[in-house]
Scaffold this motif. Structure first.
Motif, PDB file in Angstrom:
ATOM      1  N   ALA A 174      42.410  24.547  75.048  1.00 19.73           N
ATOM      2  CA  ALA A 174      41.796  23.852  75.436  1.00 19.73           C
ATOM      3  C   ALA A 174      42.383  23.308  76.448  1.00 19.73           C
ATOM      4  O   ALA A 174      41.292  22.300  77.380  1.00 19.73           O
ATOM      5  CB  ALA A 174      41.110  23.260  74.752  1.00 19.73           C
ATOM      6  N   ALA A 175      42.926  22.621  75.972  1.00 15.87           N
ATOM      7  CA  ALA A 175      43.967  21.858  77.402  1.00 15.87           C
ATOM      8  C   ALA A 175      44.560  22.103  79.067  1.00 15.87           C
ATOM      9  O   ALA A 175      44.162  23.070  78.763  1.00 15.87           O
ATOM     10  CB  ALA A 175      45.727  20.515  76.743  1.00 15.87           C
ATOM     11  N   SER A 176      44.056  21.383  79.609  1.00 12.27           N
ATOM     12  CA  SER A 176      44.603  21.505  81.275  1.00 12.27           C
ATOM     13  C   SER A 176      46.232  22.273  81.554  1.00 12.27           C
ATOM     14  O   SER A 176      46.810  21.473  80.949  1.00 12.27           O
ATOM     15  CB  SER A 176      44.874  20.467  82.311  1.00 12.27           C
ATOM     16  OG  SER A 176      43.170  20.773  82.686  1.00 12.27           O
ATOM     17  N   PRO A 177      46.691  23.019  81.669  1.00  7.45           N
ATOM     18  CA  PRO A 177      47.496  23.730  81.991  1.00  7.45           C
ATOM     19  C   PRO A 177      48.532  22.488  82.769  1.00  7.45           C
ATOM     20  O   PRO A 177      48.351  21.875  83.986  1.00  7.45           O
ATOM     21  CB  PRO A 177      48.154  24.917  82.251  1.00  7.45           C
ATOM     22  CG  PRO A 177      46.477  25.376  83.134  1.00  7.45           C
ATOM     23  CD  PRO A 177      46.172  24.306  82.043  1.00  7.45           C
ATOM     24  N   ALA A 178      49.865  22.421  82.881  1.00  9.34           N
ATOM     25  CA  ALA A 178      50.944  21.740  83.109  1.00  9.34           C
ATOM     26  C   ALA A 178      51.821  22.491  84.163  1.00  9.34           C
ATOM     27  O   ALA A 178      52.002  23.783  83.390  1.00  9.34           O
ATOM     28  CB  ALA A 178      50.866  20.177  82.867  1.00  9.34           C
ATOM     29  N   PHE A 179      52.277  21.999  85.198  1.00 11.21           N
ATOM     30  CA  PHE A 179      53.295  23.565  85.931  1.00 11.21           C
ATOM     31  C   PHE A 179      54.413  22.867  84.557  1.00 11.21           C
ATOM     32  O   PHE A 179      54.682  22.041  85.033  1.00 11.21           O
ATOM     33  CB  PHE A 179      53.358  22.691  87.505  1.00 11.21           C
ATOM     34  CG  PHE A 179      54.209  23.164  87.708  1.00 11.21           C
ATOM     35  CD1 PHE A 179      54.375  24.474  88.383  1.00 11.21           C
ATOM     36  CD2 PHE A 179      55.662  23.181  87.876  1.00 11.21           C
ATOM     37  CE1 PHE A 179      54.638  25.580  89.595  1.00 11.21           C
ATOM     38  CE2 PHE A 179      56.182  23.755  88.252  1.00 11.21           C
ATOM     39  CZ  PHE A 179      56.528  24.617  89.263  1.00 11.21           C
ATOM     40  N   SER A 180      55.247  23.828  85.101  1.00 11.82           N
ATOM     41  CA  SER A 180      56.434  24.276  84.123  1.00 11.82           C
ATOM     42  C   SER A 180      56.846  25.077  84.492  1.00 11.82           C
ATOM     43  O   SER A 180      56.452  25.857  84.274  1.00 11.82           O
ATOM     44  CB  SER A 180      56.773  24.004  82.344  1.00 11.82           C
ATOM     45  OG  SER A 180      56.071  24.826  81.829  1.00 11.82           O
ATOM     46  N   GLU A 181      58.472  25.419  84.536  1.00 19.62           N
ATOM     47  CA  GLU A 181      58.769  26.682  84.595  1.00 19.62           C
ATOM     48  C   GLU A 181      58.525  27.576  83.601  1.00 19.62           C
ATOM     49  O   GLU A 181      58.946  29.016  84.322  1.00 19.62           O
ATOM     50  CB  GLU A 181      61.096  26.413  84.316  1.00 19.62           C
ATOM     51  CG  GLU A 181      61.390  25.651  85.897  1.00 19.62           C
ATOM     52  CD  GLU A 181      62.525  25.599  85.688  1.00 19.62           C
ATOM     53  OE1 GLU A 181      63.521  26.013  84.864  1.00 19.62           O
ATOM     54  OE2 GLU A 181      63.423  24.767  86.842  1.00 19.62           O
ATOM     55  N   MET A 182      58.394  27.572  82.459  1.00 21.02           N
ATOM     56  CA  MET A 182      58.440  28.228  81.228  1.00 21.02           C
ATOM     57  C   MET A 182      57.026  28.866  82.019  1.00 21.02           C
ATOM     58  O   MET A 182      56.805  30.438  81.326  1.00 21.02           O
ATOM     59  CB  MET A 182      58.308  27.300  79.667  1.00 21.02           C
ATOM     60  CG  MET A 182      58.329  28.780  78.978  1.00 21.02           C
ATOM     61  SD  MET A 182      59.981  29.594  79.588  1.00 21.02           S
ATOM     62  CE  MET A 182      59.027  31.309  78.737  1.00 21.02           C
ATOM     63  N   GLU A 183      55.703  28.426  82.223  1.00 20.65           N
ATOM     64  CA  GLU A 183      54.173  28.633  82.832  1.00 20.65           C
ATOM     65  C   GLU A 183      55.215  29.623  83.492  1.00 20.65           C
ATOM     66  O   GLU A 183      53.822  30.349  83.701  1.00 20.65           O
ATOM     67  CB  GLU A 183      53.684  27.716  83.466  1.00 20.65           C
ATOM     68  CG  GLU A 183      52.738  27.199  82.350  1.00 20.65           C
ATOM     69  CD  GLU A 183      51.719  27.079  81.432  1.00 20.65           C
ATOM     70  OE1 GLU A 183      51.149  28.179  82.502  1.00 20.65           O
ATOM     71  OE2 GLU A 183      51.331  27.117  80.808  1.00 20.65           O
ATOM     72  N   ILE A 184      55.193  29.114  84.781  1.00 26.35           N
ATOM     73  CA  ILE A 184      55.723  29.888  85.916  1.00 26.35           C
ATOM     74  C   ILE A 184      56.435  31.294  85.767  1.00 26.35           C
ATOM     75  O   ILE A 184      55.787  32.470  85.548  1.00 26.35           O
ATOM     76  CB  ILE A 184      57.073  29.377  87.135  1.00 26.35           C
ATOM     77  CG1 ILE A 184      55.855  28.312  87.526  1.00 26.35           C
ATOM     78  CG2 ILE A 184      57.175  30.729  87.693  1.00 26.35           C
ATOM     79  CD1 ILE A 184      55.208  28.123  87.933  1.00 26.35           C
ATOM     80  N   ARG A 185      57.560  30.813  84.425  1.00 30.31           N
ATOM     81  CA  ARG A 185      57.665  32.468  84.073  1.00 30.31           C
ATOM     82  C   ARG A 185      56.435  33.274  83.025  1.00 30.31           C
ATOM     83  O   ARG A 185      56.786  34.534  83.420  1.00 30.31           O
ATOM     84  CB  ARG A 185      58.911  32.260  83.095  1.00 30.31           C
ATOM     85  CG  ARG A 185      60.364  31.631  83.969  1.00 30.31           C
ATOM     86  CD  ARG A 185      61.557  31.983  83.196  1.00 30.31           C
ATOM     87  NE  ARG A 185      62.644  31.446  83.680  1.00 30.31           N
ATOM     88  CZ  ARG A 185      62.842  29.533  83.355  1.00 30.31           C
ATOM     89  NH1 ARG A 185      62.433  29.105  82.929  1.00 30.31           N
ATOM     90  NH2 ARG A 185      63.924  29.521  84.455  1.00 30.31           N
ATOM     91  N   GLU A 186      56.165  32.848  82.935  1.00 25.46           N
ATOM     92  CA  GLU A 186      55.157  34.136  81.683  1.00 25.46           C
ATOM     93  C   GLU A 186      54.096  34.173  82.810  1.00 25.46           C
ATOM     94  O   GLU A 186      53.871  35.636  82.975  1.00 25.46           O
ATOM     95  CB  GLU A 186      54.537  33.067  80.328  1.00 25.46           C
ATOM     96  CG  GLU A 186      52.852  33.274  80.223  1.00 25.46           C
ATOM     97  CD  GLU A 186      53.727  34.338  79.361  1.00 25.46           C
ATOM     98  OE1 GLU A 186      54.366  34.673  78.382  1.00 25.46           O
ATOM     99  OE2 GLU A 186      52.692  35.745  79.635  1.00 25.46           O
ATOM    100  N   ARG A 187      53.648  33.557  83.522  1.00 25.37           N
ATOM    101  CA  ARG A 187      52.774  33.968  84.176  1.00 25.37           C
ATOM    102  C   ARG A 187      53.397  35.170  85.650  1.00 25.37           C
ATOM    103  O   ARG A 187      52.049  35.914  85.767  1.00 25.37           O
ATOM    104  CB  ARG A 187      51.937  32.737  85.335  1.00 25.37           C
ATOM    105  CG  ARG A 187      51.185  32.220  83.931  1.00 25.37           C
ATOM    106  CD  ARG A 187      50.728  30.900  84.843  1.00 25.37           C
ATOM    107  NE  ARG A 187      49.786  30.024  83.846  1.00 25.37           N
ATOM    108  CZ  ARG A 187      48.785  29.515  83.740  1.00 25.37           C
ATOM    109  NH1 ARG A 187      48.196  30.058  84.514  1.00 25.37           N
ATOM    110  NH2 ARG A 187      48.005  28.711  83.420  1.00 25.37           N
ATOM    111  N   MET A 188      54.474  35.259  85.710  1.00 30.34           N
ATOM    112  CA  MET A 188      54.931  35.393  86.919  1.00 30.34           C
ATOM    113  C   MET A 188      55.902  37.008  86.437  1.00 30.34           C
ATOM    114  O   MET A 188      56.163  38.217  86.731  1.00 30.34           O
ATOM    115  CB  MET A 188      55.763  35.099  87.217  1.00 30.34           C
ATOM    116  CG  MET A 188      55.872  34.251  88.611  1.00 30.34           C
ATOM    117  SD  MET A 188      54.547  34.732  89.664  1.00 30.34           S
ATOM    118  CE  MET A 188      55.587  35.948  91.038  1.00 30.34           C
ATOM    119  N   SER A 189      56.165  36.961  84.719  1.00 31.26           N
ATOM    120  CA  SER A 189      55.935  38.443  84.277  1.00 31.26           C
ATOM    121  C   SER A 189      55.686  39.969  84.950  1.00 31.26           C
ATOM    122  O   SER A 189      56.553  40.676  83.846  1.00 31.26           O
ATOM    123  CB  SER A 189      56.453  38.062  82.563  1.00 31.26           C
ATOM    124  OG  SER A 189      57.377  37.150  82.595  1.00 31.26           O
ATOM    125  N   GLY A 190      54.385  39.797  84.608  1.00 32.73           N
ATOM    126  CA  GLY A 190      53.586  40.777  85.066  1.00 32.73           C
ATOM    127  C   GLY A 190      55.227  41.124  86.434  1.00 32.73           C
ATOM    128  O   GLY A 190      54.108  43.173  86.844  1.00 32.73           O
TER     129      GLY A 190
END
Lengths: 214, 735
Positions: A174-190
């Motif tokens: 529900a919270a706004s996602p913040a930029f983090s390396e883990m967010e990037i890695r997760e979202r780029m894993s495709g």
């Protein structure tokens, strides 16, 4: 499982018939051995209008043609890559109406009126998009084949975070996602990079996002 | 140019361009999608028809009948190529199995037909209408079961199949501390992102082939041989290669079928191997079963070291040379290595990144960790104690450079190795068990004859032409750096043209020999061009300096471009190596450090930190060299944790033959990675004083991960990949 009798009733199991040699017919699965195969009819071709990198594109395509092949083979926009043709690798990532998709998993005729952005639409060798420039600076690529997909994905990922779209690593959806390396890695894993440039790609994306090293 | 005595000071040593971290000169093309790969040549082969490959549905046996009638009648079909209508094909020198099967079938998904049609969709649809009748033969698919039948392979690329020094059996039996353990590594797939692809176009009897290939000169020869053409009638072009890792060292079926399809259809044809065919149609790194025995004194000196390896391949194939590094890496008076090769009817085994050392080090470096644990020694100290500065089989043959100990010590310091808990399972952060592991890295340096042509035009532009390839390794840039340094011009004034068989033959990309070999060839051609420039400008001094676009001697200075005023100057040469590689053992060294977290409940493994320290001669471009190493580290994580071609032992094929089933690391699996290069030059390798790094970066990584897992949770897994099912039974009780 050395003995075919262990296999149970399966098509493959039946085909072995327990002998050193066995006759096998492969394809089509539904046809019996001597039945003639029905002649194939020409599938219809349909017109489709796209907007690609800001320019209108009118095509008449085989209805089986993927968006990926429409781009590569009809429009000769070969920057979008075919790595697997099965939605497993991400090399074919483009943005459709601002959201990234695997263009190999989508038929061209499904995109009437859609606005498609490919790697060619982001920048040129003389005038690189900031994400492209960041990939060059951080050596976020090696062979270059997954690179257009990585870059298109990366541009879209930053927009997704801005738009508040949650990811698997979000602690609170529900919270706004913040930029983090883990967010990037997760979202780029495709987007697979077999050359293994991941560590550099994350640095490139961080720079393009205007973030300094944490 | 001869290279038979160690290099002295030369123009490269100025390091104005070479040795500087440099953005790739092909970067703007690659990042904007403008670099054309083999299947994308609308520019030079417009209107190419589409080929679609049909693979065999059995692993061994024969085709008893093929009904092509429905496929031929399908819309858009232009031609169908099969072994029956292809004419005589001769197996390539570098191929073990035929690239077009039928009637005999040698392995699963061996190509048996190419359907050529106006469109991709038509070719694909028509291929499904080909009816094939097979007689399935009995095949051998289980390495374990074939161990007893395995035989001594003939001496090949990895050296002799057996080596013995001293009395291994006696020394091992009497050693106070012993390890005797068995390790296994599975079959691996290169899984490069660009499928094997080719576009073929005939101009009369001349074949033009744009193909994704690492070794243009080998490829040209094997295309000619396979098709029965004179070599001069074949031209290969491979300016961009979307990854290879050894899988594109050799001509594959896409190239041969595109050529045959284009002939049959009377127009250009392009073929890209469908992803689900790649694992079984092409080559792979063969699985190994390895036995390692190490005996030491009670204070840790190795007295006996033995390494045996079993692998399999098709008849006529070769072994995975997993014991090679054990002949050179550690001291010890009594030594034994042996390889055995079984006949397997699985797809063709062949080179994949660091062939031999990659799986060999995965085993040896766990064994060293186990031995250190038995001895109660620190793994770094145990390895350092058993370092050697000479070939352990020939004490009069020194290593040209060997900074293994420095790599380990610097790495240990930077990584915080001192914080590693000696006892496994001792460090916990919440649900995670934390561990550190390390391994030595080792891979030999190889040099190959490599040629280049260099042109200087009236504008001062230097153009380099060589059939060398850039498979992601950064070749374009290091060649440009070399030419810029030699000719005294800025990088922007150099044009590099690669991957065309009409250019001088190079060493190609493989075995981490590409960087040093190909730049040494460019060095030789530039040295010749410098002589021509000197003569053209009327200099006769031996101490002519090429700098800032000028040529100068004493107080006379002339623009370099002036030398080509009267017409382009062209020089072509290659580097011809003497016996320095025999006098000196030329190898590259490194140390890998890894920190992992293992979930105490589920045994899920997360790699948290990675560091590699490498000593690999002069680093020509620290930016792309670092990328080679982090990429290799990433592949090492794959081999440690997930990569395994699952063998169906009943039907003889790799089951997980696509990128969903054959798992490779993705972004979420890989942390930030650090690489340190030691400042080193090796004058025995070439005037560049460089060696390779692309394979060194992989060697040992898998073991460092496995050792870190053991340090984290106490479970020692000797069968790769280290997956949850192998860890869970041994995990400490969850509290």
């Amino acid at each position: 499982m050395d003995s075919p009798s262990d296999i149970g009733v399966s098509r493959r199991g039946l085909l072995t018939s327990g002998a050193g040699f066995a006759a096998v017919t492969a394809l089509p699965a539904s046809a019996s051995n001597k039945e003639p195969v029905a002649p194939m009819e020409t599938p219809p071709a349909l017109p489709v209008q796209l907007k690609v990198n800001g320019k209108p594109a009118e095509l008449t395509v085989d209805t089986r043609t993927t968006l990926l092949d429409a781009l590569r083979e009809h429009l000769h926009l070969t920057g979008t890559k075919k790595g697997c043709d099965h939605g497993q690798c991400g090399a074919c990532t483009v943005m459709v109406n601002g959201r990234r998709i695997n263009s190999c998993l989508s038929l061209a005729v499904m995109h009437e009126g859609d606005s498609v952005t490919t790697i060619e639409g982001l920048g040129t060798p003389e005038d690189l998009h900031p994400m492209q420039a960041a990939f060059v600076k951080h050596d976020g690529y090696q062979c270059g084949y997954c690179t257009p997909g990585q870059i298109c994905s990366a541009v879209a990922v930053l927009d997704e975070i801005k738009a508040g779209i949650p990811s698997h690593v979000a602690a609170d959806v529900a919270a706004s996602p913040a930029f983090s390396e883990m967010e990037i890695r997760e979202r780029m894993s495709g987007n697979i990079c077999r050359c293994g440039a991941y560590s550099n790609i994350v640095e490139a994306i961080r720079e393009a996002a205007g973030r300094r090293q944490a | 140019m001869k290279f038979d005595i160690p290099a002295t000071t030369n123009p490269i040593d100025r390091l104005k361009v070479v040795g500087k971290a440099t953005d790739r000169i092909d970067g703007p093309l690659k990042t904007t999608g403008r670099a054309p790969y083999a299947y994308e040549r609308h520019d030079v082969a417009p209107g190419a028809a589409y080929g679609y490959v049909l693979g065999s549905a059995i692993a061994k046996g024969r085709i008893t009948g093929m009904d092509l009638s429905a496929a031929k009648a399908a819309p858009g079909v232009l031609a169908i190529v099969t072994a029956e209508n292809a004419g005589k094909l001769t197996k390539g020198n570098f191929n073990t199995a035929n690239l077009l099967g039928g009637p005999e079938i040698e392995h699963y998904h061996q190509a048996i037909a190419l359907v050529v049609a106006e469109t991709f969709e038509q070719a694909r649809a028509a291929s499904s209408l080909i009816r094939v009748d097979y007689a399935r033969g009995k095949g051998r698919f289980d390495l374990e079961a074939e161990m007893a039948s395995a035989t001594l392979p003939k001496e090949g690329f990895g050296g002799a199949a057996e080596s013995k020094v001293g009395n291994f059996d006696g020394a091992f039996a009497s050693a106070p501390v012993q390890l005797d353990a068995r390790y296994t590594t599975p079959d691996h797939s290169h899984a490069m992102m660009e499928p094997h692809a080719s576009t073929a176009k005939w101009e009369g009897d001349q074949l033009l082939l744009w193909t994704s290939n690492q070794m243009i000169n080998w490829g040209k020869g094997d295309v000619a041989r396979t098709l029965g053409l004179p070599k001069e009638k074949v031209r290969l072009m491979s300016p961009y290669v979307g990854g290879g890792f050894g899988g594109k060292l050799f001509v594959r079926t896409d190239a041969i079928l595109a050529a045959l399809g284009a002939k049959a259809a009377g127009r250009p044809v392009k073929v890209s191997l469908q992803r689900p065919l790649i694992a079984n149609n092409t080559t792979h790194r063969p699985a190994t079963i390895q036995r390692i025995r190490i005996g030491t004194t009670s204070d840790g000196k190795i007295t006996a070291i033995g390494h045996e390896s079993w692998s399999g391949d098709l008849p006529g194939g070769g072994p995975e040379t997993a014991v090679s590094q054990t002949r050179l890496l550690y001291a010890g008076e009594n030594r034994l290595t042996a390889m055995r090769l079984a006949v397997l009817d699985l797809p063709e085994g062949n080179a994949m990144r660091a062939p031999g050392e990659a799986p060999g080090m995965m085993a040896l470096e766990i064994a060293m960790d186990e031995m250190a644990e038995k001895l109660g020694m620190d793994p770094v100290a145990f390895r350092a104690l058993n370092d050697t500065q000479v070939d352990p089989e020939a004490a009069n043959r020194p290593f040209s450079q060997r900074q293994l100990i420095q790599c380990m010590r610097i790495g240990a310091d930077k990584f915080g190795w001192a914080r590693r808990a000696k006892a496994p399972g001792a460090v916990r952060e919440g649900r995670w068990l934390i561990g550190m592991g390390m391994a030595a890295a080792f891979r030999n340096n190889l040099n190959g004859r490599s040629g280049a042509r260099v042109r200087l035009d009236g504008k001062g532009v230097v153009t380099v032409e060589t059939d060398m390839t850039d498979i992601g390794t950064g070749t374009y840039t290091i060649i440009a750096q070399t030419a810029a340094e030699m000719m005294g011009v800025p990088l922007e004034t150099v044009v590099v043209r690669l991957g065309d068989s009409s250019f001088p033959a190079s060493a190609g990309s493989g075995g981490q020999w590409g960087a040093n070999s190909s730049t040494a060839g460019v060095y030789a051609a530039c040295a010749m061009l410098r002589d021509k420039v000197t003569a053209a400008l009327g200099f006769n001094s031996a101490d002519v300096v090429f700098e800032d676009g000028k040529v100068r001697a004493g107080n006379r200075s002339v623009a370099l471009a002036d030398a080509a005023k009267g017409g382009e100057l062209v020089a072509e040469d290659y580097m011809d190596y003497g016996d320095l590689a025999k006098k000196y053992q030329q190898s590259t060294f490194g140390a890998h450090f890894v920190e992992v977290a293992v979930d105490a409940a589920t045994a899920e493994v997360r790699v948290r930190r990675m560091l590699a320290v490498c000593a690999a001669g002069r680093i020509l471009n620290p930016k792309s060299a670092r990328s080679q190493v982090i990429g290799a580290m990433t592949m090492g994580v794959g081999s440690a944790l997930m990569e395994e071609l699952a063998v169906d032992k009943r039907f003889g094929f790799f089951v997980n033959h696509d990128l969903a089933g054959y798992e490779v690391p993705v972004h979420a699996d890989i942390p930030h990675q650090e690489v340190i290069f030691l400042d080193e030059t090796d004058p025995t390798t070439s005037p560049m004083k460089a060696k390779g790094v692309g394979e060194l970066g992989l060697c040992g990584v898998g073991a460092a991960v496995a050792n870190a897992i053991h340090n984290a949770c106490g479970v020692r897994v000797r069968d790769y990949p280290v997956t949850l099912d192998k860890l869970l039974p041994g995990m400490p009780a969850f509290a």
